[in-house]
Design a protein around this motif. Sequence first.
Motif, PDB file in Angstrom:
ATOM      1  N   LYS A   1     -55.540  73.581  35.281  1.00  0.00           N
ATOM      2  CA  LYS A   1     -54.423  74.503  35.141  1.00  0.00           C
ATOM      3  C   LYS A   1     -53.234  73.729  34.595  1.00  0.00           C
TER       4      LYS A   1
ATOM      5  N   GLY B   1     -56.553  82.466  45.190  1.00  0.00           N
ATOM      6  CA  GLY B   1     -56.435  83.561  44.224  1.00  0.00           C
ATOM      7  C   GLY B   1     -55.005  83.938  43.886  1.00  0.00           C
ATOM      8  N   LEU B   2     -54.034  83.093  44.254  1.00  0.00           N
ATOM      9  CA  LEU B   2     -52.637  83.414  43.953  1.00  0.00           C
ATOM     10  C   LEU B   2     -52.256  83.020  42.538  1.00  0.00           C
ATOM     11  N   VAL B   3     -52.989  82.068  42.003  1.00  0.00           N
ATOM     12  CA  VAL B   3     -52.746  81.581  40.640  1.00  0.00           C
ATOM     13  C   VAL B   3     -54.094  81.528  39.923  1.00  0.00           C
ATOM     14  N   ARG B   4     -54.074  81.872  38.633  1.00  0.00           N
ATOM     15  CA  ARG B   4     -55.327  81.818  37.865  1.00  0.00           C
ATOM     16  C   ARG B   4     -55.475  80.460  37.196  1.00  0.00           C
TER      17      ARG B   4
ATOM     18  N   ARG C   1     -46.830  86.857  48.465  1.00  0.00           N
ATOM     19  CA  ARG C   1     -47.963  85.965  48.780  1.00  0.00           C
ATOM     20  C   ARG C   1     -48.734  86.461  49.991  1.00  0.00           C
TER      21      ARG C   1
ATOM     22  N   LYS D   1     -51.801  89.564  36.297  1.00  0.00           N
ATOM     23  CA  LYS D   1     -51.583  88.227  35.729  1.00  0.00           C
ATOM     24  C   LYS D   1     -50.521  87.434  36.493  1.00  0.00           C
ATOM     25  N   LYS D   2     -49.813  88.119  37.362  1.00  0.00           N
ATOM     26  CA  LYS D   2     -48.672  87.523  38.070  1.00  0.00           C
ATOM     27  C   LYS D   2     -49.110  86.341  38.930  1.00  0.00           C
ATOM     28  N   GLU D   3     -48.369  85.235  38.841  1.00  0.00           N
ATOM     29  CA  GLU D   3     -48.670  84.084  39.692  1.00  0.00           C
ATOM     30  C   GLU D   3     -47.695  84.063  40.854  1.00  0.00           C
ATOM     31  N   ALA D   4     -48.237  83.850  42.042  1.00  0.00           N
ATOM     32  CA  ALA D   4     -47.375  83.931  43.229  1.00  0.00           C
ATOM     33  C   ALA D   4     -47.144  82.568  43.840  1.00  0.00           C
TER      34      ALA D   4
ATOM     35  N   LEU E   1     -50.828  89.298  48.683  1.00  0.00           N
ATOM     36  CA  LEU E   1     -51.895  88.967  47.725  1.00  0.00           C
ATOM     37  C   LEU E   1     -52.999  88.089  48.314  1.00  0.00           C
ATOM     38  N   SER E   2     -52.697  87.378  49.404  1.00  0.00           N
ATOM     39  CA  SER E   2     -53.713  86.459  49.925  1.00  0.00           C
ATOM     40  C   SER E   2     -54.602  87.109  50.986  1.00  0.00           C
TER      41      SER E   2
ATOM     42  N   ARG F   1     -56.058  93.149  43.641  1.00  0.00           N
ATOM     43  CA  ARG F   1     -54.738  93.476  43.089  1.00  0.00           C
ATOM     44  C   ARG F   1     -54.709  94.906  42.565  1.00  0.00           C
TER      45      ARG F   1
ATOM     46  N   LYS G   1     -53.403  77.185  45.772  1.00  0.00           N
ATOM     47  CA  LYS G   1     -53.046  78.537  45.307  1.00  0.00           C
ATOM     48  C   LYS G   1     -54.181  79.139  44.481  1.00  0.00           C
TER      49      LYS G   1
END
Lengths: 250, 256
Positions: free
Chosen positions: B14, B54-57, A91, A247-250, A94-95, A100, B50
């Motif tokens: 979501k 941008g941590l989750v789409r 996290r 596509k990974k969710e963090a 990525l933040s 990415r 999140k």
Amino acid sequence: MELLKRSTVNELAKLYARKKTIWLLLVALLLPFAGLPVVRQLQNGLGIAGIASDQYAVTILNAMTLFVLPLLIFMTASDMVSGEIGDKTIRSVLSRPVSRTKIYAAKLIALFAHTAVLLLLVFVASEAAAFLLPDARDASGGIGEAILAYAAAALPLFVLCTAAAWVSLGFKNASGALTVCILLYAAAKGLALVFPSYMVFSPITYMNWHQLWLGGAIPAGRIFAIFSLLLGCGMVFYTTGYYFFDKKEA
Amino acid sequence: MSEETVLDIEGLTKRYRNGRGVNEVSLRIARGDVYGFFGPYGAGKSTVMKIAAGLVRADRGRVRLFGTDVAEDYERAMKHVGVLIEKAEAFEYMSAYKNLELAARLYPELPRTRIDEVLELTGLSASKREKVGHFSLGMKQRLGIASALVGRPELLILDEPTNGLDIEATVDLRTLIFRLASEERITFFLSSHLISEMESICNRIGIIQDGRIIREGSWQSLKQASGQSLESYYMSQIRSEKGGETNGAAQAIDRQ
């Protein structure tokens, strides 16, 4: 480009801040020396014509590319990818204002660089160890060929890096990813022995392709075919790996 | 009000595999706002934050940061944003300083002195060479806040920043938020369970329940209309929603 460079520096800083990495580098450095008693035993004790000192570095490379270097790559890749996903430190990566695409590329570049460092250390240690063999006078003889072999060996290892990162993306802990990487690698090696004709398309089959670069006549056609296969596999692992990372969710 | 919109969330939806998620969430935060985002556990606060970071789409909807769509140009959108989601996660085998160095390296224009500045701001200067693995939960949380601040953000997204902080550190954090908002005009999007702590610093609030925003608006006007403290107001809204008293009008967004 600047952010890619800075992200790569970050990945390397994280990697070399781990004590484990330093210990493993030390192991890679010492293994060529650990092989000396075996060679001496073969040459002196059993009277078998053993390994000439000018061939020692390549012999060590043959042995290391079989299991040790792949294992070190799996350990690094699993820590770098699934380790960060598992402990959620990903996290903090990525933040930041870095895409990415660059983060994944930075991880792979750092992994390639680490693999190159490993190869360099093994090469230097092997060449140094060769001077401790009974026929040490010839030790520096095969250095040119050894450099070529070590440089060539980097390609299948880089492909292995992309594959290991790809596998690691599916796990939330480094030990799970490492175990599966080892099992898949062992299975691919085993299958290559049992069904050699079916495994010609497996990049794992060509971990020792550096041997093709040695000797008088270099089989250019075969080298080109394997090079293309390895490059293709690397690209597939990299692009699909990036797809999953994105596509990974963090 | 013609304030510049810093964060614009539109129709965010979501859905996770377990059925939880958020549904058609929309909110807007203007420059200088301290936006308190409240709701029970599992209501969808972290999901919204999140997605904003941008941590989750999202399945549907759009997030714009400083006018840039997060999904289209992430680097530009996040350039002036600092994030702390749930719990500060740092590399435990590195020192606090080295952790901040990793973060600072990704802002090329930042002077090296910035790391010491944020360590000072969060009260971690004395422990900067210590490995994070030896830190208490509260120290790790301070480090997370320092890490969010290191890039000189104009918007801070803080999800439960008071997690693990003792009373003194919570008060310090409140003071810090107040100072950064008033002196440096940093905009805050923050969630917390310590509603009473947040009352004095939030100028706008949003209440989310079961993935839907049930109230949103200027805290000043909501306070005047209800005559309640933020905590009492929050409880009344959550209870009335649970009791099914909320009608469609309740979802109308007050953008005063």
